[in-house]
Scaffold this motif. Sequence first.
Motif, PDB file in Angstrom:
ATOM      1  N   LYS A  52       0.780  -1.514  -0.284  1.00 50.39           N
ATOM      2  CA  LYS A  52       0.053  -0.005  -0.029  1.00 50.39           C
ATOM      3  C   LYS A  52       0.960   1.339  -0.225  1.00 50.39           C
ATOM      4  CE  LYS A  52      -4.070  -2.348   2.488  1.00 50.39           C
ATOM      5  NZ  LYS A  52      -4.465  -1.787   3.576  1.00 50.39           N
ATOM      6  N   ILE A  53       1.505   1.296   0.911  1.00 48.40           N
ATOM      7  CA  ILE A  53       2.720   2.314   1.296  1.00 48.40           C
ATOM      8  C   ILE A  53       3.590   2.780  -0.292  1.00 48.40           C
ATOM      9  CG2 ILE A  53       4.523   2.847   2.316  1.00 48.40           C
ATOM     10  CD1 ILE A  53       3.862   1.828   4.950  1.00 48.40           C
ATOM     11  N   LEU A  54       4.119   1.368  -1.037  1.00 51.24           N
ATOM     12  CA  LEU A  54       4.638   1.636  -2.074  1.00 51.24           C
ATOM     13  C   LEU A  54       3.497   1.888  -3.939  1.00 51.24           C
ATOM     14  CD1 LEU A  54       7.647  -0.895  -0.829  1.00 51.24           C
ATOM     15  CD2 LEU A  54       7.775   1.456  -1.114  1.00 51.24           C
ATOM     16  N   GLY A  55       2.834   2.199  -3.271  1.00 48.52           N
ATOM     17  CA  GLY A  55       1.884   2.179  -4.930  1.00 48.52           C
ATOM     18  C   GLY A  55       2.180   0.262  -4.864  1.00 48.52           C
ATOM     19  N   LEU A  56       2.343  -0.483  -4.024  1.00 45.23           N
ATOM     20  CA  LEU A  56       1.907  -1.871  -5.427  1.00 45.23           C
ATOM     21  C   LEU A  56       1.010  -2.568  -5.235  1.00 45.23           C
ATOM     22  CD1 LEU A  56       5.144  -2.905  -4.584  1.00 45.23           C
ATOM     23  CD2 LEU A  56       5.360  -1.536  -6.563  1.00 45.23           C
ATOM     24  N   GLU A  57       0.271  -2.401  -4.907  1.00 48.81           N
ATOM     25  CA  GLU A  57      -1.607  -2.953  -4.457  1.00 48.81           C
ATOM     26  C   GLU A  57      -2.056  -3.486  -5.988  1.00 48.81           C
ATOM     27  OE1 GLU A  57      -4.249  -1.249  -1.329  1.00 48.81           O
ATOM     28  OE2 GLU A  57      -3.331   0.548  -2.580  1.00 48.81           O
TER      29      GLU A  57
END
Length: 195
Positions: A52-57
């Motif tokens: 979520k934090i790294l935009g990998l959802e």
Amino acid sequence: MRKLTYFVAVSIDGFIGDESGDGNMFMSYVDEEFLAYLKSEYPDTISVEGRKILGLEGVENKKFDSVVQGRGSYQVALDLGITSPYGHLREFVATRSLTESPDPNVELVRDDVVGRIRELKAEDGDRDIWLCGGAQLAGLLADEVDELVLKTYPVILGAGMPMFGGRTSGLDEFALVENRTFGNGVIVRRYARKR
């Protein structure tokens, strides 16, 4: 047959954490270059919260579709109120103490852990199984490990939790397949079991 890959952070002297199992000392080495490598090559190993934090959802799994970990490793997530830390994977927790899974995505493996891993390895599929930790589980599954991916951090702990706890005998040989060095001193080595 699918592979069981032990993908783990380790000190130069072979410890995956201090005596309590804490490996937070390795986090200071996760810089921009190393994080970019993890995101591109091993996004499956990043927790749901990290994704979520790294935009990998929603990023597709690249190497693994399943993760197996011991009770102690799983407890780290439970202590944070997270019942499915790797919800993008099928999760298996080897435990004798938990009697009921706290999450529908988490299968508890209470008996014959080796047998369950052999069943997973025999499944059809193009993705493998990630052995996340801990030390006692890795020791139990050492003969089933097909691949090692060691993220070696430039620190010496002197004592702590070994990579393969409780293992007293046996010689296993692995061949170096890949070796990558980062500017922060981290080395990632990938080994395949010699058959």
